[in-house]
Design a protein around this motif. Structure first.
Motif, PDB file in Angstrom:
ATOM      1  N   UNK A 290       2.598   4.290  -2.940  1.00 51.79           N
ATOM      2  CA  UNK A 290       1.055   4.692  -3.034  1.00 51.79           C
ATOM      3  C   UNK A 290       0.660   5.004  -4.741  1.00 51.79           C
ATOM      4  N   UNK A 291       1.946   5.021  -5.335  1.00 48.17           N
ATOM      5  CA  UNK A 291       1.627   5.502  -6.624  1.00 48.17           C
ATOM      6  C   UNK A 291       2.003   4.299  -7.761  1.00 48.17           C
TER       7      UNK A 291
ATOM      8  N   UNK B  30      -9.103   6.214 -13.561  1.00 47.30           N
ATOM      9  CA  UNK B  30      -8.136   4.793 -13.120  1.00 47.30           C
ATOM     10  C   UNK B  30      -6.592   5.030 -13.506  1.00 47.30           C
ATOM     11  N   UNK B  31      -5.769   4.580 -12.601  1.00 47.31           N
ATOM     12  CA  UNK B  31      -4.646   4.240 -12.928  1.00 47.31           C
ATOM     13  C   UNK B  31      -4.488   2.906 -13.568  1.00 47.31           C
ATOM     14  N   UNK B  32      -3.321   2.867 -14.418  1.00 45.75           N
ATOM     15  CA  UNK B  32      -3.146   1.648 -15.359  1.00 45.75           C
ATOM     16  C   UNK B  32      -3.292   0.348 -14.796  1.00 45.75           C
TER      17      UNK B  32
ATOM     18  N   UNK C 131       0.864  -1.281   0.026  1.00 46.98           N
ATOM     19  CA  UNK C 131       0.007   0.012   0.045  1.00 46.98           C
ATOM     20  C   UNK C 131       0.945   1.360  -0.157  1.00 46.98           C
ATOM     21  N   UNK C 132       1.908   1.169   0.647  1.00 49.51           N
ATOM     22  CA  UNK C 132       2.933   2.389   0.892  1.00 49.51           C
ATOM     23  C   UNK C 132       3.846   2.810  -0.487  1.00 49.51           C
TER      24      UNK C 132
ATOM     25  N   UNK D   8     -11.114   7.914  -7.575  1.00 45.97           N
ATOM     26  CA  UNK D   8      -9.925   7.122  -8.211  1.00 45.97           C
ATOM     27  C   UNK D   8     -10.522   6.004  -9.152  1.00 45.97           C
TER      28      UNK D   8
ATOM     29  N   UNK E 296      -4.831   1.929  -1.518  1.00 43.58           N
ATOM     30  CA  UNK E 296      -4.942   2.786  -0.374  1.00 43.58           C
ATOM     31  C   UNK E 296      -5.383   2.245   0.640  1.00 43.58           C
ATOM     32  N   UNK E 297      -5.664   3.135   1.682  1.00 47.09           N
ATOM     33  CA  UNK E 297      -6.299   2.555   3.046  1.00 47.09           C
ATOM     34  C   UNK E 297      -7.256   3.682   3.312  1.00 47.09           C
TER      35      UNK E 297
END
Lengths: 149, 1017
Positions: free
Chosen positions: B486-487, B511-513, B483-484, B507, B496-497
């Protein structure tokens, strides 16, 4: 609504508070995909994209996350109005934290590098300026104590 | 203590004291992760025959000696105080403990709970010099081992540092509390009586990497045992599966061996051999399974894989493995299992047993997993460390996705302003990499593992890419999460949390790829979480969001006994532990006694895999499963008229495919007057180890019609008589009910059927016992404004008679001390022959308009009015933002049964959308409350006072009172999950703003039959 000359001005006025420090970090961040939303802690979500990606037909008000906008490579144009002066174009949604409104709004030009902060009692409409990229952040309205990382 | 040199060591062993950056004790040297520990490998056993292998009972495996049970034990306050002689021979007079255990739970040393802070000064890699050290001794009687047989000693969990001695000889050392460790003891073990000693230090450099949110406790907390391996044997194996077509799969097996045995891999489907091939060490063997049935959590089909290992000396070893054919891929930013997309509806699970702490037995683990399945959960994140190796076997068998996290968390460095300090320190890299390496090697053959997780809340730095590299080297087939990152600079799944509902929407919308999960949310501390339904709607809107994991599964309360012998559950601070994080560990969907909380029932409903909707005479059933059809599903429909069931039918959708829908025309019997509801219960006919046939998957309800009610027949009741006497107004009804109004305070008493109905008169209030999920609002908003201390000051009481009733108007100001904010209220009591109507209005004074816990009325009734009937949402506890599991109906319970036994007492028992409710004694006499023009109300009825609940820190602090506290609320604030996370959503906020509501109250009696009809109206 407040317009800060630049990030330094924002830092001078609002710095020292976690969420605004994170906002500054988001405005400074590089190396991210255009058009992809990121988050910083629980404080905010942020995306860099052309203004057309943020443009809407109606004004948009957010209750839990206030909109921050900073043009990256040109000037941006927005319309802003107090929510109380507008007519609802749809119901508020907890899912999006958005409420669409319509009515008269005042147009503002946000210069490259300046930072626009919209208050939770205001609505904003980003106008499409195809050649301008902006960084937008949606920043929590929660107060100064924000224990979550 | 210097290690002794082994005479020979044919098995590979690690002695990773390679770096010279640290030169302190072994337990303060992160460059040293173990001494003489055997390389990590898959968890498997060898059996002498195919029949024994088929049973997969490790107790029947080669040379298996169970070392759990009684050990001699003594706790020392410093490692150097351990006498050398105890390593050599049995001590006299030591205590006997039962291993596995945590010594603090058994009363040695002290338990301490912190969320993130280290319980000692931060000075890595140093730990306290006064380092509690437990020494375990055990006599092991062994038979003569066959020639060449290797004897292996295995520990599946020791916290945090262990040195092993055998007959006084140093065997080795291990760190990594939740990672298995093996030692070859062949050269020291002998036939007859052996003396085994394990010296366990509570703290080590490893402790800095094990700062998970849980009790600080140590010891041999998982099973330990001996096993033997033939001279030529299988050292390890790795199996991967690939989907070649819808009915065809490839099984790729690689092995490493000692002594050049022959290895044959066989795959059975039941008794039928479906594939086999020889496997040469160092090269892959590929087997093809035709007509393959793929593993998924909805259909966790397993093949029996056997590795038959033949040594040159004639020994044959059979190594069984339950093989799931499962392949995880990422295509166009989406996670796929066997080519199909999915979403993980998950929870974060710590090991916890309320009597044994993390020394949790397999029966408890299995019940945890069964409970998850019964509540529609399909995924579990092993927060934040590997579990007992058998956990993964269970998940394979039961059908649960596993986000397999390794033993890493350095959260406490946040307190020194540098969360990433160790994570970005190369001197710690060996320790970081060791933790993912041993984890992946141990678990990578399990079909249930959908992704690896590098750890939790340890910041970001150079050691994360190093872990990722080693992880993907050992298992290129699975994605990696952390999780950390983050990117998602390096990991394959972005995470994420505690992102809020609208943030998750942001998000998902952009969306992220890489695919996304939210690895923690819905902090389930105390009463809550609220807002899960809104989260779920967002998750299901966006394809890129493929997993969500509620924090967390179970409260970490530990059983303790009060002076009066009653049991309660302890948390931080209860053992004199300072610092502590109090009840922050009481944050599970399951109570410590392993029963579901209302929060789990809510979660079950919002992730129900079958949706039922009704509109325009058509009922539509939608399959929200990802892999299987609805062949096992039936839907029962009940029609209710004002809460009474008047008809039912059953629908059988048939094999509706994943994502598909099925519709059926449904003609409703709509009531001529009042409400008509349609309630759908979704049942599964399938039998599982975790559920009986016809277990309920979920329920839905629609209000199909709401027609004007039949006017109540006018029953002549006569007029009341009213007269003032001193400072009281006395009102008498023709049925001899007597009301007394205090003309100074406005307080009302009501004498009916021979007793006072109000033990405490009704009062308007805004406070209720604080729930954990409102603690931050309390601290920021309510405590500074002294809202819990609001006082009522009655300014005026007036009365008059009209239409045979006495009408009393009470004007009050309800305000906190020291401040100018207030609510001006007007209560209008209409005291009539057939009961009471109360109308309440409120108008705020001052500038506070933010949220309050509630707006409502509270009073107390006699203690024997304990039966509760209501028409509204039920049967269980529900709140405005946590009501998915409730349906409108006629329900009944008791005051005691309705009181949810939260470990930390707090507001509970709410029932919303209530049209009417009654509180009656065993004879049927009591009080009824009915909603009138202002709409339904919410109520709760407690066997304790609000003040007592607020003051109680444990359940045993509560002493039943001789009255029942009743709250009839116009508005109740949503729960949210802001004990750590989401504030109450805007739509569920109750603000200190103008309000208006009204209620009817009636005395009811078993001998007064009119009341039920009247209340139903």
């Amino acid at each position: 609504m407040r317009i800060f000359r630049d990030r330094a001005h924002l830092e001078e006025v609002l710095g020292g508070v976690t969420k605004w420090e994170r906002t500054l970090g988001a405005l400074r961040a590089g190396g991210r995909h255009l058009g992809v939303m990121y988050s910083v802690g629980d404080s905010l979500t942020t995306m860099r994209a052309r203004t057309t990606a943020f443009a809407t037909d109606d004004l948009v008000a957010r209750r839990r996350y206030q909109c921050v906008l900073s043009p990256v490579d040109g000037d941006a144009a927005v319309e802003v109005a107090p929510v109380a002066t507008l007519a609802p174009a749809g119901p508020y949604s907890d899912l999006t934290d958005r409420r669409y409104l319509c009515g008269d709004a005042r147009r503002h030009t946000i210069r490259r590098g300046a930072v626009l902060v919209i208050g939770p009692d205001e609505a904003v409409r980003v106008l499409p300026v195809p050649d301008t990229t902006v960084t937008v952040a949606y920043v929590t309205v929660e107060g100064a104590t924000f224990p979550n990382k | 203590m210097k290690p002794v040199t082994f005479r020979n060591m044919p098995l590979h062993f690690t002695d990773s004291s390679s770096a010279g950056a640290f030169d302190a004790h072994d337990w303060e040297n992160p460059a040293l992760t173990g001494r003489h520990r055997l390389p990590a490998r898959a968890y498997f056993f060898g059996y002498d025959s195919a029949e024994l292998a088929g049973a997969m009972d490790r107790r029947c495996s080669r040379g298996f000696v169970d070392l759990t049970g009684a050990w001699r034990f003594r706790l020392f306050d410093h490692p150097a105080r351990v006498p050398a002689k105890v390593l050599v021979s049995p001590a006299v007079g030591w205590d006997v403990v039962r291993v596995p255990h945590l010594w603090q739970v058994d009363g040695y040393g002290r338990l301490q709970y912190t969320d993130e802070g280290y319980p000692f000064p931060v000075d890595p890699p140093r730990v306290p010099a006064e380092n509690p050290t437990g020494v375990y001794q055990r006599t092991v009687v062994l038979p003569e081992a066959p020639p060449g047989e290797r004897v292996v000693l295995r520990f599946d969990g020791v916290e945090s540092y262990a040195e092993v001695y055998w007959d006084g000889a140093y065997v080795g050392m291990t760190k990594g509390s939740r990672l298995s460790a093996e030692f070859d003891v062949t050269d020291v073990a002998h036939a007859g009586v052996n003396h085994l000693v394990v010296k366990v230090l509570q703290y080590s450099d490893g402790t800095y990497l094990e700062d998970q949110d849980m009790w600080w406790a140590s010891g041999i907390f998982r099973d330990c045992y001996l096993l033997t391996r033939p001279k030529a044997h299988l050292a390890d194996f790795h199996v991967r599966t690939h989907r070649l077509a819808d009915d065809r799969a490839e099984v790729v097996v690689s092995v490493s061996t000692v002594g050049r045995p022959e290895v044959i891999c066989e795959v059975y489907d039941g008794e039928r051999l479906v594939a086999s091939a020889p496997v040469a060490p160092g090269s892959d063997a590929t087997l093809v399974v035709e007509g393959a049935r793929f593993w998924n959590p909805e259909d966790p089909y397993l093949y029996d894989m056997r590795l038959i290992v033949r040594g040159g000396d004639g020994t044959v070893e059979h190594v069984p493995h339950r093989l799931g054919v499962a392949e995880v891929t990422i295509v166009d930013g989406r996670l796929l299992l066997n080519g199909a997309p999915f979403m993980m509806h998950g929870v974060n699970r710590h090991d916890h047993d309320d009597r044994r702490g993390r020394a949790v037995g397999m029966a408890r683990i299995e019940r945890d997993l069964h409970l998850m399945k019964r509540h529609n959960i399909n995924a579990v994140r092993t927060a934040h460390y590997p579990n007992d190796p058998r956990f993964y076997e269970l998940c394979d068998r039961i059908g649960l996705f596993v986000v397999a996290e390794t033993d890493l968390e350095t959260h406490g460095f946040a307190n020194v302003g540098d969360l990433s300090r160790l994570t970005d320190d190369e001197r710690w890299q060996a320790a970081y990499v060791d933790r993912i390496e041993r984890h992946v090697l141990a678990q990578r053959n399990h079909a249930s593992i959908v992704m690896w997780s590098l750890g939790n809340e340890s910041g970001y730095g150079r050691n994360i890419p190093a872990m990722y590299g080693r992880c993907t080297e050992l298992d290129p087939s699975r994605p990696v999460h952390y999780e950390e990152d983050r990117d998602a600079e390096v990991v394959d799944v972005i995470s994420t949390m505690y992102s809020r509902v609208s943030q998750m929407n942001d998000l998902g919308e952009h969306p992220h790829p890489k695919p996304r999960i939210i690895c923690e949310y819905g902090h389930a501390m105390g009463n809550g979480p609220g807002g899960l339904a809104e989260y779920q709607r967002v998750f299901e809107t966006w394809d890129s969001i493929q997993g969500h994991f509620v924090w967390e599964w179970c409260d970490h309360g530990l059983v303790a006994t009060a002076d009066d012998g009653r049991e309660y559950h302890a948390y931080g601070g209860d053992h004199g532990d300072v610092p502590n994080n109090g009840s922050f560990c009481i944050d599970g969907l399951v109570f410590p006694w392993q029963e579901p909380s209302p929060g789990l029932l809510e979660y079950k409903q919002v992730i129900c895999p079958v949706r039922v909707a009704y509109a325009d005479g058509v009922c539509t059933v939608t399959n929200r499963r990802w892999f299987t059809g609805l062949g096992d599903v039936v839907v029962t429909l009940e029609t209710l008229h004002d809460g009474r069931v008047v008809g039912s039918r059953t629908l059988t959708p048939g094999p509706v495919p994943p994502g598909g829908s099925w519709s059926e025309s449904v003609q409703l019997d709509v009531a001529a007057h009042g409400e008509t509801h349609l309630t759908a219960r979704v049942l599964s006919t399938a039998a599982h180890a975790w559920a009986e046939p016809m277990h309920e998957l979920g329920r839905y309800q629609v209000l199909a019609a709401d027609r004007p009610r039949r006017p109540a027949s006018a029953v002549p009741t006569g007029a009341v008589t009213a007269r003032a006497e001193g400072t009281s107004l006395l009102v008498t009804t023709p049925a001899s009910d007597r009301f007394t109004v205090d003309l100074l305070s406005g307080g009302l008493s009501w004498h009916s059927h021979g007793r006072e109905l109000f033990q405490e008169p009704p009062r308007v209030g805004f406070w209720k016992p604080l729930v954990d999920n409102h603690q931050q609002e309390h601290d920021e908003l309510w405590a500074p404004r002294l809202l819990p201390l609001m006082q009522t000051s009655t300014r005026e009481v007036s009365w008059h008679e009209r239409d045979g009733a006495a009408i009393v108007t009470v004007r009050s100001r309800i305000a906190p001390p020291t401040l100018g904010i207030a609510m001006q209220t007007v209560l209008t009591w209409t005291l009539a022959a057939d009961g009471v109507r109360l109308a309440v209005t409120g108008e705020p004074v001052g500038d506070y308009r933010d949220i309050v816990p509630r707006i409502g009325l509270s009073f107390a009734v006699p203690g024997d009015l304990r039966r509760v009937d209501w028409y509204g949402l039920g049967p269980g506890e529900n709140y405005p933002d946590s009501r998915s599991a409730a349906t409108v109906g006629r329900w009944h319970s008791t005051v005691d049964e309705m009181f949810t036994p939260y470990v930390v007492p707090q507001d509970c028992a709410n029932r919303g959308e209530v049209r009417w409710m009654t509180l009656t004694d065993p004879h049927g006499d009591g009080l009824a409350v009915r909603a009138v023009d202002s709409g339904p109300f919410a109520f709760s009825a407690w066997p304790y006072s609000a003040a007592a609940i607020d003051a109680a820190r444990h359940r045993t602090d509560l002493v039943p009172q001789d009255r029942v506290t009743v709250n009839v609320n116009h508005r109740v604030l949503g729960l949210g999950s802001n004990s750590w996370g989401s504030e109450v959503l805007d739509s569920y906020r109750v603000r200190f703003e103008p309000f208006r509501f009204a209620l009817d109250l009636r005395a009811v009696s078993a001998t007064a039959p009119h009341h039920t009809e009247g209340l139903a109206a």
